[in-house]
Design a protein around this motif. Structure first.
Motif, mmCIF file in Angstrom:
data_model
loop_
_atom_site.group_PDB
_atom_site.id
_atom_site.type_symbol
_atom_site.label_atom_id
_atom_site.label_comp_id
_atom_site.label_asym_id
_atom_site.label_seq_id
_atom_site.Cartn_x
_atom_site.Cartn_y
_atom_site.Cartn_z
ATOM 1 N N ARG A 2 -74.220 18.477 34.528
ATOM 2 C CA ARG A 2 -75.183 17.871 35.668
ATOM 3 C C ARG A 2 -75.211 16.139 35.165
ATOM 4 O O ARG A 2 -75.858 15.784 35.781
ATOM 5 C CB ARG A 2 -76.501 18.405 33.812
ATOM 6 C CG ARG A 2 -76.641 19.974 34.761
ATOM 7 C CD ARG A 2 -77.140 20.248 35.908
ATOM 8 N NE ARG A 2 -78.567 19.833 36.751
ATOM 9 C CZ ARG A 2 -79.195 19.566 36.333
ATOM 10 N NH1 ARG A 2 -79.724 20.643 35.646
ATOM 11 N NH2 ARG A 2 -81.102 19.378 36.702
ATOM 12 N N ALA B 72 -67.363 15.275 26.441
ATOM 13 C CA ALA B 72 -67.299 15.974 26.824
ATOM 14 C C ALA B 72 -66.097 17.579 26.957
ATOM 15 O O ALA B 72 -66.243 18.467 26.676
ATOM 16 C CB ALA B 72 -67.607 16.547 28.263
ATOM 17 N N ARG C 204 -78.549 12.378 28.674
ATOM 18 C CA ARG C 204 -78.958 13.202 27.260
ATOM 19 C C ARG C 204 -78.207 14.141 26.608
ATOM 20 O O ARG C 204 -78.503 14.468 25.141
ATOM 21 C CB ARG C 204 -80.827 13.826 27.269
ATOM 22 C CG ARG C 204 -80.357 15.038 28.767
ATOM 23 C CD ARG C 204 -82.028 15.650 28.549
ATOM 24 N NE ARG C 204 -81.631 16.383 29.507
ATOM 25 C CZ ARG C 204 -82.330 16.225 31.079
ATOM 26 N NH1 ARG C 204 -82.425 15.241 31.198
ATOM 27 N NH2 ARG C 204 -81.888 17.638 31.875
ATOM 28 N N TYR C 205 -76.866 14.950 27.606
ATOM 29 C CA TYR C 205 -76.719 15.104 27.131
ATOM 30 C C TYR C 205 -75.402 15.200 26.242
ATOM 31 O O TYR C 205 -74.911 15.761 25.287
ATOM 32 C CB TYR C 205 -76.365 16.710 28.123
ATOM 33 C CG TYR C 205 -77.005 17.605 28.828
ATOM 34 C CD1 TYR C 205 -77.313 18.030 28.118
ATOM 35 C CD2 TYR C 205 -77.119 16.854 30.252
ATOM 36 C CE1 TYR C 205 -78.427 18.816 28.625
ATOM 37 C CE2 TYR C 205 -77.749 18.011 31.398
ATOM 38 C CZ TYR C 205 -78.898 19.088 30.287
ATOM 39 O OH TYR C 205 -79.678 19.656 30.784
ATOM 40 N N ASP C 206 -75.252 14.087 26.293
ATOM 41 C CA ASP C 206 -73.750 13.138 25.802
ATOM 42 C C ASP C 206 -74.172 12.797 25.058
ATOM 43 O O ASP C 206 -73.271 13.203 23.384
ATOM 44 C CB ASP C 206 -73.305 11.888 26.385
ATOM 45 C CG ASP C 206 -72.319 11.407 25.857
ATOM 46 O OD1 ASP C 206 -71.244 12.038 25.957
ATOM 47 O OD2 ASP C 206 -72.111 9.830 26.001
ATOM 48 N N LYS D 26 -75.618 14.227 32.519
ATOM 49 C CA LYS D 26 -76.993 13.692 32.428
ATOM 50 C C LYS D 26 -76.891 13.050 30.915
ATOM 51 O O LYS D 26 -76.100 13.734 29.774
ATOM 52 C CB LYS D 26 -78.204 14.848 32.703
ATOM 53 C CG LYS D 26 -79.212 15.653 33.472
ATOM 54 C CD LYS D 26 -79.396 14.529 34.335
ATOM 55 C CE LYS D 26 -79.792 15.181 35.567
ATOM 56 N NZ LYS D 26 -80.714 14.489 36.454
ATOM 57 N N LEU E 49 -77.043 14.212 22.699
ATOM 58 C CA LEU E 49 -76.814 15.612 22.004
ATOM 59 C C LEU E 49 -75.084 16.075 21.522
ATOM 60 O O LEU E 49 -75.415 15.934 20.465
ATOM 61 C CB LEU E 49 -77.678 16.429 22.626
ATOM 62 C CG LEU E 49 -77.658 17.894 22.066
ATOM 63 C CD1 LEU E 49 -78.872 17.738 20.547
ATOM 64 C CD2 LEU E 49 -78.295 18.774 22.889
ATOM 65 N N ALA E 50 -75.018 15.949 22.257
ATOM 66 C CA ALA E 50 -73.567 15.999 22.063
ATOM 67 C C ALA E 50 -72.553 15.429 20.730
ATOM 68 O O ALA E 50 -71.688 16.157 19.778
ATOM 69 C CB ALA E 50 -72.340 16.578 23.384
ATOM 70 N N ALA F 242 -73.234 21.362 29.672
ATOM 71 C CA ALA F 242 -74.796 20.589 30.369
ATOM 72 C C ALA F 242 -73.647 19.234 31.055
ATOM 73 O O ALA F 242 -74.449 19.022 32.130
ATOM 74 C CB ALA F 242 -75.212 20.891 29.360
ATOM 75 N N TRP F 243 -73.203 18.938 30.159
ATOM 76 C CA TRP F 243 -72.977 17.419 30.668
ATOM 77 C C TRP F 243 -71.239 17.281 32.068
ATOM 78 O O TRP F 243 -71.845 16.467 32.812
ATOM 79 C CB TRP F 243 -72.302 16.632 29.855
ATOM 80 C CG TRP F 243 -72.125 14.454 30.123
ATOM 81 C CD1 TRP F 243 -72.654 13.735 29.760
ATOM 82 C CD2 TRP F 243 -71.051 14.472 30.900
ATOM 83 N NE1 TRP F 243 -72.587 12.624 30.570
ATOM 84 C CE2 TRP F 243 -70.996 12.561 31.322
ATOM 85 C CE3 TRP F 243 -69.378 14.436 31.425
ATOM 86 C CZ2 TRP F 243 -70.795 12.437 31.973
ATOM 87 C CZ3 TRP F 243 -68.733 13.811 32.171
ATOM 88 C CH2 TRP F 243 -69.443 12.626 32.590
ATOM 89 N N ALA G 244 -73.066 20.908 24.529
ATOM 90 C CA ALA G 244 -73.858 19.950 25.420
ATOM 91 C C ALA G 244 -73.173 19.407 26.256
ATOM 92 O O ALA G 244 -72.916 18.818 27.529
ATOM 93 C CB ALA G 244 -75.086 19.497 24.327
ATOM 94 N N SER G 245 -71.547 19.724 25.554
ATOM 95 C CA SER G 245 -70.606 18.992 26.332
ATOM 96 C C SER G 245 -70.183 19.407 27.817
ATOM 97 O O SER G 245 -70.309 18.225 29.215
ATOM 98 C CB SER G 245 -69.122 19.084 26.024
ATOM 99 O OG SER G 245 -69.159 18.727 24.706
#
Length: 239
Positions: free
Chosen positions: A66, A142, A70-72, A68, A74-75, A62-63, A59-60
């Protein structure tokens, strides 16, 4: 994030019940006896520590790619749940180690690297709490989440790289697992059951993070909403 919707708690409860029965029905260890049954919680807890930090890592990344929110979320949620299961694995390992090794704690490579991983991710959570700006917090966390993941393979390989009291891998290794297959079946059921619990925890934490973000974006009260004119006793507003 639905993830099986309302069925997930039911799935987790059923799997936990089946796992409990499987752990009680499985034969005791030839040497350790019933003490070995701690494995059916200790090993899933260690696996979920790895899974939680792997999700934080992904997720990090992905953040960073992107940007976004939502990734933060989730991480952060996966890291919190991962820290919980890491602590559980350490505590159960100490309970298991006392009668087997004669001590609650020893400077064994697996124990030391696991404890270090635990404190590294506590540092990750502390960094998040210490940074107020959401964008700066997400960026710093991240980067931290990506770098901290190096702890996971170190913990897993520690029993192979250094001499250790802790037993080497019996399932995640080349060839046939060196464990009785009935014990292995009970272990895998419990791994699946606790993974469902892990998913339930992460989903609940993500939903809480969404609610917190929505609350933070709401406009604050205006001055006129909180300041009222003083009223004198016995004097009406029309006077």
């Amino acid at each position: 994030m639905t993830l099986f919707g309302r069925r997930l708690p039911i799935i987790a409860a059923v799997l936990l019940a089946v796992g409990l029965v499987a752990g009680l029905v499985a034969p005791p260890d030839r040497i350790q006896g019933n003490l070995q049954r701690l494995m059916y919680v200790h090993v899933p807890a260690a696996w979920l520590a790895f899974l939680g930090f792997a999700i934080t890592f992904g997720a990090s990344l992905a953040w960073l790619w992107r940007r976004k929110p939502r990734y933060d979320r989730l991480a952060a949620s996966a890291a919190e749940v991962g820290v919980f299961f890491t602590g559980l694995a350490i505590v159960l390992g100490s309970v298991w180690g006392k009668p087997v090794w004669g001590v609650w704690w020893t400077w064994d490579p697996r124990l030391v690297t696991t404890a270090l991983m635990f404190f590294v991710y506590l540092g990750y959570l502390a960094l998040r709490r210490a940074t107020l700006d959401p964008l700066v917090r997400a960026r710093r966390a991240a980067v931290f989440g990506v770098l901290a993941f190096v702890q996971v393979p170190i913990v897993h390989m520690s029993v192979l790289w250094w001499r250790s009291l802790h037993q080497p891998p019996t399932v995640l290794k080349p060839g046939d697992p060196t464990i009785d297959h009935s014990m292995l079946a009970a272990l895998l059921v419990n791994v699946l059951a606790f993974t469902a619990v892990f998913a339930l925890f992460v989903r609940a934490r993500v939903r809480l993070a969404v609610a917190q973000d929505e609350e933070d974006t709401l406009p604050g009260p205006l001055a006129g909403d909180v300041v009222t004119a003083p009223r004198l006793e016995g004097v009406s507003r029309d006077e």
